[in-house]
Design a protein around this motif. Structure first.
Motif, PDB file in Angstrom:
ATOM      1  N   ALA A  25       0.868  -1.269   0.128  1.00 28.45           N
ATOM      2  CA  ALA A  25      -0.040  -0.022   0.021  1.00 28.45           C
ATOM      3  C   ALA A  25       0.905   1.287  -0.135  1.00 28.45           C
ATOM      4  N   ASP A  26       0.316   2.266  -0.469  1.00 20.57           N
ATOM      5  CA  ASP A  26       0.948   3.647  -0.353  1.00 20.57           C
ATOM      6  C   ASP A  26      -0.241   4.572   0.274  1.00 20.57           C
ATOM      7  N   VAL A  27      -0.090   5.784   0.187  1.00 17.96           N
ATOM      8  CA  VAL A  27      -0.723   6.958   0.753  1.00 17.96           C
ATOM      9  C   VAL A  27      -2.289   6.690   0.180  1.00 17.96           C
ATOM     10  N   ASN A  28      -2.652   6.134  -0.974  1.00 11.06           N
ATOM     11  CA  ASN A  28      -4.200   6.045  -1.367  1.00 11.06           C
ATOM     12  C   ASN A  28      -4.279   5.104  -2.497  1.00 11.06           C
ATOM     13  N   ARG A  29      -3.505   3.818  -2.265  1.00  9.19           N
ATOM     14  CA  ARG A  29      -4.110   2.582  -3.011  1.00  9.19           C
ATOM     15  C   ARG A  29      -3.453   1.524  -2.399  1.00  9.19           C
ATOM     16  N   TYR A  41      -7.118  -4.436  -6.764  1.00 10.91           N
ATOM     17  CA  TYR A  41      -6.584  -3.046  -6.184  1.00 10.91           C
ATOM     18  C   TYR A  41      -7.665  -2.239  -5.466  1.00 10.91           C
ATOM     19  N   SER A  42      -7.482  -1.240  -4.618  1.00  5.98           N
ATOM     20  CA  SER A  42      -8.512  -0.726  -3.883  1.00  5.98           C
ATOM     21  C   SER A  42      -7.923   0.753  -3.561  1.00  5.98           C
ATOM     22  N   ASN A  43      -8.827   1.788  -3.880  1.00  7.41           N
ATOM     23  CA  ASN A  43      -8.271   3.096  -2.986  1.00  7.41           C
ATOM     24  C   ASN A  43      -8.907   3.406  -1.700  1.00  7.41           C
ATOM     25  N   ASP A  44      -9.516   2.446  -1.152  1.00 10.32           N
ATOM     26  CA  ASP A  44     -10.092   2.960   0.509  1.00 10.32           C
ATOM     27  C   ASP A  44     -10.019   1.674   1.236  1.00 10.32           C
ATOM     28  N   ALA A  63       5.303  -5.020  -4.331  1.00  7.28           N
ATOM     29  CA  ALA A  63       5.918  -3.943  -3.666  1.00  7.28           C
ATOM     30  C   ALA A  63       5.878  -2.690  -4.733  1.00  7.28           C
ATOM     31  N   ARG A  64       5.861  -1.576  -4.273  1.00 12.62           N
ATOM     32  CA  ARG A  64       5.638  -0.256  -5.015  1.00 12.62           C
ATOM     33  C   ARG A  64       6.975   0.511  -4.968  1.00 12.62           C
ATOM     34  N   LEU A  70       5.075   2.746  -9.780  1.00 11.94           N
ATOM     35  CA  LEU A  70       4.643   1.559 -10.146  1.00 11.94           C
ATOM     36  C   LEU A  70       4.802   0.711  -9.291  1.00 11.94           C
ATOM     37  N   TYR A  71       4.043  -0.622  -9.463  1.00 14.51           N
ATOM     38  CA  TYR A  71       4.301  -1.806  -8.627  1.00 14.51           C
ATOM     39  C   TYR A  71       4.836  -2.643  -9.547  1.00 14.51           C
TER      40      TYR A  71
END
Length: 211
Positions: A25-29, A41-44, A63-64, A70-71
């Protein structure tokens, strides 16, 4: 299914029936991968969407890269796939061993590790290169802290082992090639406890004085 971190944990449905093995995960995905090439994937963290892909190989970890945005997912038979805004693209690993861990480090560096001591490094142009002197362990995890690389895994006989030494596992910077140096930790000698009867010195019995 995926558990959402609340009080208590809540199971969240996903659009795949495949078993999911890795998530990042990162800050928004959020991105999760699994068997049969499943990628969701999910944004929330609640509503999940499947990524369309023809990949049918087992994906173990993802991993991102914060710099490249990119992942990267790794898995069965040396599979490496890039996941970005353009979709899912397979990258050439040059190995056939199963890759079980991947991690994004400082700059544009990505590392992947797996069976038979395989450790790969991805350069900024997308090419993967096998590193030397990485042992014969079945590596199962990769993570980074700035320019330091940590790799964990199993010894050939199955004994657990973690390798992490900031002084020796470090991505070299400057004019030299960026390759991590993996060091095997020296075993500490086991000293007998003072309370251990076997550790006490045997005292020679004193002879009785002659009369």
């Amino acid at each position: 299914a995926i558990l959402r971190a609340q009080q208590p944990w809540t199971a969240v449905a996903t659009p795949t029936m495949q078993t999911l093995w890795g998530v990042t995960a990162d800050v928004n995905r959020f991105v999760a991968v699994g068997e049969g090439g499943a990628i969701v994937y999910s944004n929330d963290g609640i509503r999940w969407t499947a990524v369309l892909s023809t990949m049918n190989r087992w994906l173990v970890d993802v991993a991102r890269s914060p710099v490249l945005n990119l992942y990267v997912a790794v898995g069965e038979g040396g599979t490496i796939v890039r996941i970005d805004a353009r979709g899912v693209t397979r990258e050439r690993s040059g190995v056939s061993a199963t890759l079980r861990g991947v991690g994004g480090c400082a700059g544009a560096d990505l590392y992947a590790a797996g069976d038979a001591g395989i450790v790969l490094r991805r350069s900024s142009d997308g090419a993967w290169q096998a590193l030397r002197d990485t042992g014969s362990e079945a590596w199962t995890g990769v993570d980074c802290d700035g320019d330091r690389v940590a790799i964990a895994g199993l010894l050939p006989r199955g004994a657990p082992r973690a390798t992490f030494d900031p002084q020796t596992i470090r991505r070299r910077t400057g004019s030299r090639a960026s390759t991590p140096r993996l060091a095997r930790p020296r075993p500490r000698p086991i000293r007998p406890s003072p309370r251990d009867p076997q550790s006490r010195r045997r005292r020679t019995p004193r002879r009785a004085p002659r009369s």
